[in-house]
Design an enzyme around this catalytic site. Structure first.
Site, PDB file in Angstrom:
ATOM      1  N   GLU A  51     -39.965  24.249  -8.585  1.00  9.42           N
ATOM      2  CA  GLU A  51     -38.701  24.974  -8.479  1.00  9.42           C
ATOM      3  C   GLU A  51     -38.928  26.484  -8.628  1.00  9.42           C
ATOM      4  OE1 GLU A  51     -35.968  24.565  -7.336  1.00  9.42           O
ATOM      5  OE2 GLU A  51     -34.604  25.983  -8.277  1.00  9.42           O
ATOM      6  N   GLU A 100     -38.036  32.037  -1.722  1.00 13.28           N
ATOM      7  CA  GLU A 100     -36.821  32.132  -0.913  1.00 13.28           C
ATOM      8  C   GLU A 100     -36.101  33.473  -1.075  1.00 13.28           C
ATOM      9  OE1 GLU A 100     -33.466  29.482  -1.707  1.00 13.28           O
ATOM     10  OE2 GLU A 100     -34.154  29.234  -3.742  1.00 13.28           O
ATOM     11  N   HIS A 128     -59.252  20.808  -6.399  1.00  8.50           N
ATOM     12  CA  HIS A 128     -59.573  19.980  -5.230  1.00  8.50           C
ATOM     13  C   HIS A 128     -59.360  20.741  -3.926  1.00  8.50           C
ATOM     14  CE1 HIS A 128     -60.308  16.548  -7.760  1.00  8.50           C
ATOM     15  NE2 HIS A 128     -59.207  16.861  -8.425  1.00  8.50           N
ATOM     16  N   CYS A 166     -22.466  27.192   9.151  1.00  3.96           N
ATOM     17  CA  CYS A 166     -21.381  28.083   9.581  1.00  3.96           C
ATOM     18  C   CYS A 166     -20.115  27.863   8.741  1.00  3.96           C
ATOM     19  CB  CYS A 166     -20.993  27.900  11.037  1.00  3.96           C
ATOM     20  SG  CYS A 166     -22.391  28.022  12.149  1.00  3.96           S
ATOM     21  N   ASN A 172     -18.330  24.389  13.483  1.00  2.23           N
ATOM     22  CA  ASN A 172     -19.414  24.196  12.524  1.00  2.23           C
ATOM     23  C   ASN A 172     -19.979  22.809  12.784  1.00  2.23           C
ATOM     24  OD1 ASN A 172     -21.014  23.995  10.196  1.00  2.23           O
ATOM     25  ND2 ASN A 172     -19.292  23.252   8.994  1.00  2.23           N
ATOM     26  N   GLY A 173     -21.294  22.719  12.981  1.00  2.00           N
ATOM     27  CA  GLY A 173     -21.906  21.419  13.248  1.00  2.00           C
ATOM     28  C   GLY A 173     -22.845  21.543  14.438  1.00  2.00           C
ATOM     29  N   ARG A 227     -22.260  30.275   3.813  1.00  2.13           N
ATOM     30  CA  ARG A 227     -22.591  29.209   4.761  1.00  2.13           C
ATOM     31  C   ARG A 227     -23.409  29.725   5.949  1.00  2.13           C
ATOM     32  NH1 ARG A 227     -19.421  24.763   3.860  1.00  2.13           N
ATOM     33  NH2 ARG A 227     -19.811  23.991   5.956  1.00  2.13           N
ATOM     34  N   TRP A 243     -24.420  30.564  11.060  1.00  6.30           N
ATOM     35  CA  TRP A 243     -25.823  30.348  10.732  1.00  6.30           C
ATOM     36  C   TRP A 243     -26.434  29.750  11.984  1.00  6.30           C
ATOM     37  CZ3 TRP A 243     -28.952  25.833   9.767  1.00  6.30           C
ATOM     38  CH2 TRP A 243     -30.178  26.116   9.180  1.00  6.30           C
ATOM     39  N   LYS A 256     -37.967  29.234  -5.776  1.00  4.71           N
ATOM     40  CA  LYS A 256     -37.053  30.340  -6.084  1.00  4.71           C
ATOM     41  C   LYS A 256     -37.665  31.669  -5.679  1.00  4.71           C
ATOM     42  CE  LYS A 256     -34.296  28.819  -6.657  1.00  4.71           C
ATOM     43  NZ  LYS A 256     -33.393  27.711  -6.596  1.00  4.71           N
ATOM     44  N   LYS A 314     -26.280  28.664   2.479  1.00  2.00           N
ATOM     45  CA  LYS A 314     -26.032  27.916   1.250  1.00  2.00           C
ATOM     46  C   LYS A 314     -25.915  26.419   1.488  1.00  2.00           C
ATOM     47  CE  LYS A 314     -25.176  27.541  -3.129  1.00  2.00           C
ATOM     48  NZ  LYS A 314     -26.391  27.586  -3.971  1.00  2.00           N
TER      49      LYS A 314
END
Ligand code: F6R
Length: 609
Positions: free
Chosen positions: A482, A489, A505, A2, A100-101, A27, A74, A486, A604
């Site tokens: 990576e 997401e 395997h 947030c 926020n938290g 955020r 968020w 990318k 983010k």
């Protein structure tokens, strides 16, 4: 998670809060809201969805007033909804809080408050704060906040506005960031600097356990029991436009293009003019310290973890020290075998990732020395580590990390060579060979970017694929991870990365016609093995897009298409190979109509565990 913002001054608060929230949407963007004191009354407006929804509501029903707070959410506790949006209020609507938290003991507090007659309207943990403030209100808001903080467990950065204290905003923090901005006769509080940059460059960071009391005349900072604290004001020297889109359609594309500059800035002042040495003034390890290191742990999350995987290959190869790479959320709970003979490197773009920060603290508690590689000056990780190596990528706004990753890779090379020098396990010639190649990376990255149209054309047929596998061996495997992250997401396509030799395997069973395989093949000592693995997937009718150095005429014989990158030292290949993968993900996501900069369910800065 947030983003929170507060304003007190002479201007209309609504506009300033909305501007600030725009800069904080990275955020979280599940909902947004503001509370403003309008002619002595507390007026709250909030709505589910992105900030644009709130702007539309406020355009119809603006709130007039010069003191206010705002929030972009968020979701953690409670789904995204109007009721769960912040600001949250007490029973009588006399005060409002943005937070926020995570308040970890909120269930106990909520049950107790309910038994005391308080009624709740949301499913959030945050809502306990306004009710606690209401319950314990003494007539002195500051004193009440001090008391309420003692009842909260978990992490918080919150700001309170109250009808009964109309010339005041009170902010408090523990384990979530807050910055105070100082204007001329106006003051700001926010989760991050970009939110205030349009109005002031003078700022300071609030530390854990501190309270900021903002009035139209000044800002006062105290400890948790009201003792005054002197803060050192700093001047923010970023370019405000650096945080804007600069004409690009998305921040992600802009940030992909910024990589040559970011690479240059991160490395240049740290390489000696004769290219023989890495000079890390900010890391204060001595030769004796390095001689003592038994093991290095690189700890991070997501993309930063992938940079750490490259770091393992690099540091082991150059500095000959064993390296373990750990996911921070696992590391913090697995009671790692650490002591003062271990070195821990935490990697974090934001410097605020809760798990990475907790891992750092765990490492320090066990006596290990901690180096932070981070992009945000003054972030929690930067403040708590023993040494900090800043990546100079500039603000990264797109949720999908690009320039932070490539500069983190530079961080890994710098640390690798630095340790090798102190351990005297690298010759001057070897160092010079790698450093000279590093210096050429920014212009080689420009060359890759110069090919963007070609890459775009090459990947066009693949925008409708539903499954993509990224394969590589050795350091290429770290980049494959990576590339896969990318793509999934931002485009929501199922993607997986495999060490190419591992595919047979089990996972080979999934390969069939219609599947795209992206095969990285830059490591020449294992090139033939990689080609054999590519043949295995070709034999099962997958389409294969290869990636190798220009001049390699072998790969094209086995794959459908090849993207060529300029030749560089093989250890440095990740910096260049990842760029086409970023471009591939970007254009596939755009072709599928995805919200590239703000992918669903993500934010983010992950300041919750
Ligand atoms: C993916 C991405 C995330 C972050 C991760 C850690 O593109 O950006 O996986 O890398 O959340 O964030 P920081 O580096 O801020 O600790």
């Amino acid at each position: 998670m947030c983003g929170i913002v507060g304003y007190i001054g002479k201007q209309e608060a609504q506009e300033i809060l909305l501007e600030g929230l725009k800069k904080l949407e990275y955020r979280g963007y599940d909902s947004a809201g503001i509370a403003v004191l309008e002619q002595g009354e507390l007026v709250v407006s909030k709505t589910v969805g992105k900030l644009a929804n709130l702007e539309a509501v406020l355009e119809q029903n603006p709130i007039k007033g010069t003191i206010g707070i705002g929030h972009t959410r968020w979701a953690t506790h409670g789904r995204p909804s109007d009721e769960n949006s912040h600001p949250h209020q007490d029973c009588k609507g006399k005060l409002a809080v943005v937070h926020n938290g995570i308040i970890e003991n909120y269930m106990q507090l909520k049950e107790w408050l309910q038994s005391e007659g308080h009624s709740f309207v949301s499913e959030t943990d945050t809502e306990v704060i306004p009710h606690l403030l209401e319950h314990f209100y003494t007539g002195d808001l500051e004193e009440t906040v001090q008391n309420v903080i003692t009842k909260l467990e978990g992490s918080f950065a919150f700001v309170v506005i109250a009808k009964d204290a109309p010339q005041k905003l009170i902010a408090a923090r523990k384990d979530s960031p807050l910055v105070v901005g100082l204007g001329e006769g106006e003051y700001f509080i926010a989760s991050d600097i970009p939110a205030i940059l349009k109005y002031t460059r003078k700022a300071y960071i609030l530390n854990d356990g501190e309270l900021a009391i903002l009035t139209p005349e000044a800002v006062r900072v105290t400890d948790s029991i009201g003792k005054a604290i002197e803060k050192e004001v700093f001047e923010v020297n970023w370019d405000a436009v650096a945080a804007e889109k600069d004409g690009y359609e998305h921040f992600m594309l802009k940030e992909i293009y910024e990589q040559p500059r970011a690479l240059r800035e991160t490395m240049s002042a740290r390489l000696s003019n004769d290219n023989k040495k890495v000079v890390l003034e900010e890391v204060k390890l001595t030769a004796a310290d390095v001689a003592k290191i038994k093991k290095i742990y690189i700890v991070a999350c997501g993309t930063a973890f992938h940079a750490g995987m490259v770091g393992k290959y690099v540091i082991e190869k150059i500095a000959k020290i064993p390296v373990e790479v750990d996911i921070a959320s696992e590391f913090r709970y697995r009671d790692p075998l650490l002591d003062d003979e271990d070195l821990v490197i935490v990697v974090s773009q934001s410097g605020e990732t809760a798990d990475t920060l907790a891992a750092l603290r765990e490492a320090k508690n066990k006596g290990a020395r901690v180096i932070a590689v981070t992009n945000v000056v003054g972030s929690s990780v930067a403040r708590e580590a023993d040494d900090v190596l800043y990546t100079w990528a500039g603000p990264e706004i797109a949720v999908a990390s690009t320039k932070a990753y490539t500069t983190q890779l530079i961080g890994m090379y710098l640390i690798g060579i630095y340790l090798a020098q102190l351990k005297e396990v690298i010759t001057e010639e070897k160092a010079q060979e790698i450093i000279t190649a590093m210096r050429q990376l920014p212009s080689k990255a420009e060359t890759v970017l110069g090919n963007i149209e070609k890459i775009k054309e090459l990947i066009q047929p693949y925008s409708k694929v539903e499954d993509v596998f990224f394969l590589g061996r050795g350091i290429d495997y770290a980049v494959a991870l990576e590339g896969s992250l990318k793509l999934k997401e931002i485009s929501y396509i199922h993607a997986e990365a495999y060490a190419a030799g591992e595919l047979k395997h089990g996972t080979l069973a999934l390969i069939e016609e219609g599947i795209l395989v992206v095969a990285l093949a830059t490591q020449m000592d294992i090139f033939d093995k990689m080609v054999s693995n590519i043949k295995e997937v070709k034999a099962r009718d997958a389409s294969v897009l290869g990636l190798t150095f220009r001049g390699n005429n072998e790969l094209i014989k086995t794959v459908d298409e090849v993207i060529y990158i300029p030749k560089t030292h093989e250890l440095l290949a990740p910096v260049l190979t990842v760029i086409p993968l970023q471009i591939l993900s970007y254009y596939i996501a755009v072709a599928r109509g995805c919200d590239v900069d703000k992918p669903r369910n993500l934010a983010k800065s992950v300041t919750v565990e």
